[in-house]
Motif scaffolding. Structure first.
Motif, mmCIF file in Angstrom:
data_model
loop_
_atom_site.group_PDB
_atom_site.id
_atom_site.type_symbol
_atom_site.label_atom_id
_atom_site.label_comp_id
_atom_site.label_asym_id
_atom_site.label_seq_id
_atom_site.Cartn_x
_atom_site.Cartn_y
_atom_site.Cartn_z
ATOM 1 N N HIS A 114 0.798 -1.079 -0.087
ATOM 2 C CA HIS A 114 0.093 0.034 -0.128
ATOM 3 C C HIS A 114 0.862 1.175 0.108
ATOM 4 O O HIS A 114 0.687 2.158 -0.848
ATOM 5 N N GLN A 127 2.577 1.605 -3.346
ATOM 6 C CA GLN A 127 1.602 2.078 -4.211
ATOM 7 C C GLN A 127 1.625 3.557 -4.281
ATOM 8 O O GLN A 127 1.600 4.198 -5.225
ATOM 9 N N SER A 138 -0.135 -2.716 -6.414
ATOM 10 C CA SER A 138 -1.726 -2.908 -6.188
ATOM 11 C C SER A 138 -2.086 -4.480 -6.196
ATOM 12 O O SER A 138 -3.000 -4.986 -5.587
ATOM 13 N N GLU A 139 -1.465 -5.149 -7.126
ATOM 14 C CA GLU A 139 -1.574 -6.640 -7.111
ATOM 15 C C GLU A 139 -0.618 -7.533 -6.045
ATOM 16 O O GLU A 139 -0.733 -8.699 -6.424
#
Length: 78
Positions: free
Chosen positions: A22, A25, A55-56
């Protein structure tokens, strides 16, 4: 740009190790915007790909894109 990128690269390696996707990102998104605004389109594009990878939660791709960003910046600085 040099300060932004230097700080980003150092912190990003740690974020990947800690699996803090997170935060990675968010930081990569910031780099993407800054690089684009300062005329570094390729770094911006790769940072965008790093955002998607983070994000993945794909650490291998994150490593790859971060290495490309670091290599490109070293090329620009030489």
């Amino acid at each position: 740009m040099a300060d932004i990128l230097s700080n980003f690269v150092n912190e990003a390696w740690l974020m990947i190790e800690d699996e803090d996707f997170h935060a990675l990102q968010h930081s990569a998104s910031h780099l993407c915007s800054c690089a684009r605004a300062l005329g570094h389109a390729f770094i911006s594009d790769v940072a965008g790909m790093l955002v998607v990878s983070a994000s993945e939660e794909e650490s291998e791709r994150c490593h790859l894109f971060l290495a490309v960003i670091q290599r490109e910046w070293n090329t620009v600085m030489d």
